[in-house]
Enzyme design. Structure first.
Site, PDB file in Angstrom:
ATOM      1  N   SER A  74       0.831  -1.206   0.000  1.00  0.00           N
ATOM      2  CA  SER A  74       0.000   0.000   0.000  1.00  0.00           C
ATOM      3  C   SER A  74       0.865   1.255   0.000  1.00  0.00           C
ATOM      4  CB  SER A  74      -0.918   0.017   1.226  1.00  0.00           C
ATOM      5  OG  SER A  74      -1.790  -1.094   1.192  1.00  0.00           O
ATOM      6  N   GLY A 203       6.084  -7.906   0.963  1.00  0.00           N
ATOM      7  CA  GLY A 203       6.689  -9.123   1.497  1.00  0.00           C
ATOM      8  C   GLY A 203       5.714 -10.215   1.905  1.00  0.00           C
ATOM      9  N   CYS A 327      -9.870  -6.925   1.464  1.00  0.00           N
ATOM     10  CA  CYS A 327     -10.050  -5.524   1.839  1.00  0.00           C
ATOM     11  C   CYS A 327     -11.504  -5.107   1.794  1.00  0.00           C
ATOM     12  CB  CYS A 327      -9.257  -4.612   0.917  1.00  0.00           C
ATOM     13  SG  CYS A 327      -7.628  -5.222   0.604  1.00  0.00           S
TER      14      CYS A 327
HETATM   15  C1  LIG Z   1      -1.995  -7.138  -0.883  1.00  0.00           C
HETATM   16  C2  LIG Z   1      -1.922  -6.191  -2.022  1.00  0.00           C
HETATM   17  C3  LIG Z   1      -1.539  -4.851  -1.829  1.00  0.00           C
HETATM   18  C4  LIG Z   1      -1.289  -4.269  -0.457  1.00  0.00           C
HETATM   19  O1  LIG Z   1      -0.094  -4.714   0.104  1.00  0.00           O
HETATM   20  P1  LIG Z   1       0.106  -4.507   1.700  1.00  0.00           P
HETATM   21  O2  LIG Z   1       1.529  -4.912   1.920  1.00  0.00           O
HETATM   22  O3  LIG Z   1      -0.871  -5.426   2.360  1.00  0.00           O
HETATM   23  O4  LIG Z   1      -0.130  -3.079   1.986  1.00  0.00           O
HETATM   24  C5  LIG Z   1      -1.448  -4.036  -2.924  1.00  0.00           C
HETATM   25  N1  LIG Z   1      -1.710  -4.504  -4.156  1.00  0.00           N
HETATM   26  C6  LIG Z   1      -2.082  -5.772  -4.383  1.00  0.00           C
HETATM   27  C7  LIG Z   1      -2.353  -6.227  -5.776  1.00  0.00           C
HETATM   28  C8  LIG Z   1      -2.209  -6.661  -3.326  1.00  0.00           C
HETATM   29  O5  LIG Z   1      -2.597  -7.915  -3.555  1.00  0.00           O
END
Ligand SMILES: *Cc1c(COP(=O)(O)O)cnc(C)c1O
Length: 391
Positions: A74, A203, A327
């Site tokens: 994010s 990660g 989400c």
């Molecule tokens: C999980 C995800 C995110 C967010 O990553 P976080 O490390 O949880 O903030 C962003 N983009 C995609 C496509 C994801 O699957």
């Protein structure tokens, strides 16, 4: 009676692997020093971070000084887009292009920027969940600052023509960012070959812990800071380095990229058999292209059931899956990805996403193919929506 259990929500998050955990552990205790301190345990941290940066760069086809550590996917998405448009605003570039089915980290960033005077074009996606590079080209204007299109969609697993889109952006001197969070370990990434200017990874989607991510920013591209403070990350991202997380994501990425072929060979047949097996259930459809999708994603809509009820029933049988994205779980809005590919509200609410891990096996497959139809039948028997498939 629950006889087996299968965690099939790898696109939501993955467990930290033993190898990654072991690599990280010393940095919580004996090697706890601040990487900016000049005594030895500080230096040791600095060296570990330097190593990790070089290793990650190599895994992505980048230079070490193009790698920035963040708190996750994010933050990387927010920083790439906000940072790029802020740096370009003096050139009066106030237009952003993205797609209707991006992760909320991109979509809500774009919405925020719309409220701050930027204009955003949300490109449509086809009914099989693909972005058309020609649509990108047609949308580019003289004031376009950046194009952001994801590598792999997190709900339906479709693989986008990233390299072509990047090429188009470069022909028009527009920055190209991609959210590659769901691509890592599933498809090859080479930022130079694939014409990528900025790339986000996280990660915890590939066996590193939650709260660590990377943003790749091509040499020569200037983006404004998102986090201001100390001089860490070459002065571009403040905050004492999360050394353990950094060591962890480096180890995890190295393992992920060296097993792509093996993972695809192993999981693709399971994915195909799951799709075929689940589509035997009356009133089902596959969401997302059958071929252009990652090897561990199955997403189907099941008429006459409510996704969340199915998830809860499956959980009682030891199967963890999701409906829509994690989400948007808990909200009554249907998945924006499924509505973007043209599903009606009702089918968008009746989706089941199974995303499985490297160790998925025959027993897991058989168990899912037994339990899902049983749960669907149970729900349909009590559902006013289900009329036996005659709509
Ligand atoms: C999980 C995800 C995110 C967010 O990553 P976080 O490390 O949880 O903030 C962003 N983009 C995609 C496509 C994801 O699957």
């Amino acid at each position: 009676m629950q006889t087996h259990s299968v965690y099939a929500d790898y696109s939501a998050t993955t467990p930290v692997s033993q190898e990654v955990l072991q690599a990280m552990l010393p940095y919580f205790t004996e090697s706890f020093g601040n990487a900016s301190s000049i005594y030895q345990i500080g230096r040791k941290n600095e060296a570990a971070i330097l190593n990790a940066r070089a290793n990650i760069a190599q895994c992505l086809g980048a230079d070490p000084k193009e790698i920035y550590f963040t708190s996750g996917g994010s933050e990387s998405d927010n920083w790439a887009i906000k940072g790029a448009v802020d740096a370009l605003k003096m050139q009066r570039k106030r237009h952003i292009i993205t797609t209707a089915f991006e992760h909320h980290a991109v979509l809500n960033t774009c919405q925020f920027l719309e409220n701050h005077g930027f204009e955003v074009t949300y490109l449509p996606v086809s009914s099989n969940g693909m972005v058309n590079p020609q649509d990108v080209e047609k949308a580019i204007r003289s004031d376009t600052a950046i194009v952001s299109v994801m590598c792999v969609n997190n709900e339906i697993g479709t693989i986008q023509p990233i390299s072509q889109i990047g090429e188009i952006c470069h022909e028009h001197s527009v920055l190209f960012h991609t959210d590659a969070v769901q691509a890592i370990g599933n498809i090859e990434i080479d930022v130079k070959q694939q014409n990528i200017d900025m790339l986000s990874i996280s990660g915890h989607k590939f066996h590193a812990p939650k709260g660590i991510g990377v943003l790749y920013v091509r040499n020569g591209i200037n983006i404004s800071n998102l986090i201001h403070g100390g001089g860490q990350e070459m002065g571009k991202r403040a905050g004492t380095e999360n050394t353990a997380g950094i060591v962890g994501i480096s180890k995890a990425l190295e393992i992920a990229v060296s097993h792509i072929a093996e993972k695809n060979e192993r999981l693709t047949p399971f994915r195909n058999r799951l799709i075929e097996g689940l589509l035997q259930i009356k009133g089902t459809r596959l969401n997302g292209d059958r071929i252009q999708r990652v090897c561990n994603n199955v997403n189907i809509s099941i008429e006459g059931i409510e996704g969340e009820s199915l998830i809860l029933l499956l959980d009682m049988q030891g199967i963890q899956a999701s409906s829509g994205s994690a989400c948007s779980a808990g909200s009554l809005e249907p998945s924006h990805v499924l509505t973007a590919i043209g599903l009606e509200r009702e089918s968008a609410h009746s989706s089941l996403r199974l995303t499985f891990g490297e160790n998925f096996n025959e027993t897991d497959l058989q168990y899912i193919l037994k339990v899902v139809p049983e749960c669907v039948e149970k729900l349909r028997n009590i559902s006013p929506l289900w009329k036996g498939g005659q709509k």
